[in-house]
Design an enzyme around this catalytic site. Structure first.
Site: not given
Ligand code: GUN
Length: 292
Positions: A52, A96, A119
């Site tokens: 990311k 996350q 998110d």
């Molecule tokens: N863990 C797995 N997918 C995601 C996501 O899309 N966002 C976040 N913050 N954590 C994740």
């Protein structure tokens, strides 16, 4: 043989568009920024977070990762979020998941500023999505919708069957695709662990979205000829390669590709598009916040 819906290729196209938007923002004096908070050392999370922030940097989005030890308390994490929420130089913020067990993920999602919630996990943003109001929408559902639209498979009027009701994928995707709106307006069936006769339902899908979380759970005999399949799953399966594993999706790719009109691969499908939608949401956050 099925058309391959390459998320990797579509992601590269959209990222070129986003790079231009990021450039315009920078010229106007606003450097878009993304902050990722990572608690603990989960190996898969570390890989996702790096992907990311690297993608953000390539587009001219300033990014940082705040790494906190695995024994961080909920109070300590909420204090960090409070500081990030109140820093005017920061736009997108995400924590996350998964989090260590001493931290309640729901309290955390409530504690990310609504304006910075890239998110789309804050319960108010989830509610706005259901209400059809403009809001941050979770990245994977956005990715699935864009993959369909940009490949010429508009969900309008189609029967979309989603397998999986998670808060990150299945549930928000169902809300999105049932809206009376462009790129949506589908008839949606959501299947989950309580569903009886799963194959009877998946066989009715014009568009099948697999977000099950189990390797190759959807087999060739569970779909009809001409189906369009988006595979959201990413599962590590042991093999004899140097790495010791390979990545496979939630559908049995070879069997389904024989019957499908189109199918997305794993890897190179939803994954790169999800990251791209995060960058899109970050630019959206920066634009809105810079106007305030
Ligand atoms: N863990 C797995 N997918 C995601 C996501 O899309 N966002 C976040 N913050 N954590 C994740």
């Amino acid at each position: 043989m099925a058309i391959i819906i390459s998320g990797k290729k579509l992601a590269a196209e959209i990222q070129e568009e986003l790079k231009i938007e990021a450039g315009i923002l920078r010229e106007s004096g606003c450097v878009p920024s993304l902050t990722v908070v990572l608690v603990g050392e989960d190996p898969a999370s570390q890989i996702y977070v790096r992907a990311k922030t690297n993608a953000a940097e390539r587009l001219g989005i300033r990014s940082q990762t705040i790494r906190l030890p695995v024994d961080t308390t909920e109070k300590e994490l909420l204090e960090v979020l409070d500081r990030l929420n109140n820093d005017p130089a920061l736009h997108g913020i995400l924590v996350q998941l998964p989090l260590p067990t001493q931290i309640d993920p729901l309290r955390v999602t409530y504690s990310v500023s609504l304006d910075k919630d890239v998110d789309g996990f804050h319960p108010v943003n989830r509610g706005k999505l259901v209400a059809g109001e403009k809001s941050f929408v979770p990245c994977t559902p956005l990715a699935v919708q864009q993959m369909l639209l940009r490949s010429g498979f508009d969900p309008d009027g189609q029967h979309v069957v989603i397998v999986g009701r998670s808060m990150i994928v299945g549930t928000p995707l169902a809300s999105m695709l049932t809206q009376k709106a462009p790129g949506a307006n589908a008839t949606v069936t959501v299947c989950h662990t309580g569903t009886r006769h799963l194959a009877d339902l998946t066989r009715q899908a014009d568009i099948l979205i697999a977000a099950v979380g189990r390797p190759e759970a959807i087999k060739g005999n569970m779909v009809k000829d001409g189906v369009v399949v988006i595979d959201v799953g990413v599962n590590r399966v042991e093999d004899t390669s140097e790495k010791g594993y390979k990545l496979v999706g939630d559908v049995a790719f070879d069997e389904i590709a024989e019957k499908a009109k189109a199918i997305s691969p794993v890897p190179g499908g939803v994954g790169p598009m999800t990251i791209t939608m995060l960058l899109k949401n970050t630019i959206f956050a920066a634009k809105n916040l810079s106007r305030q």
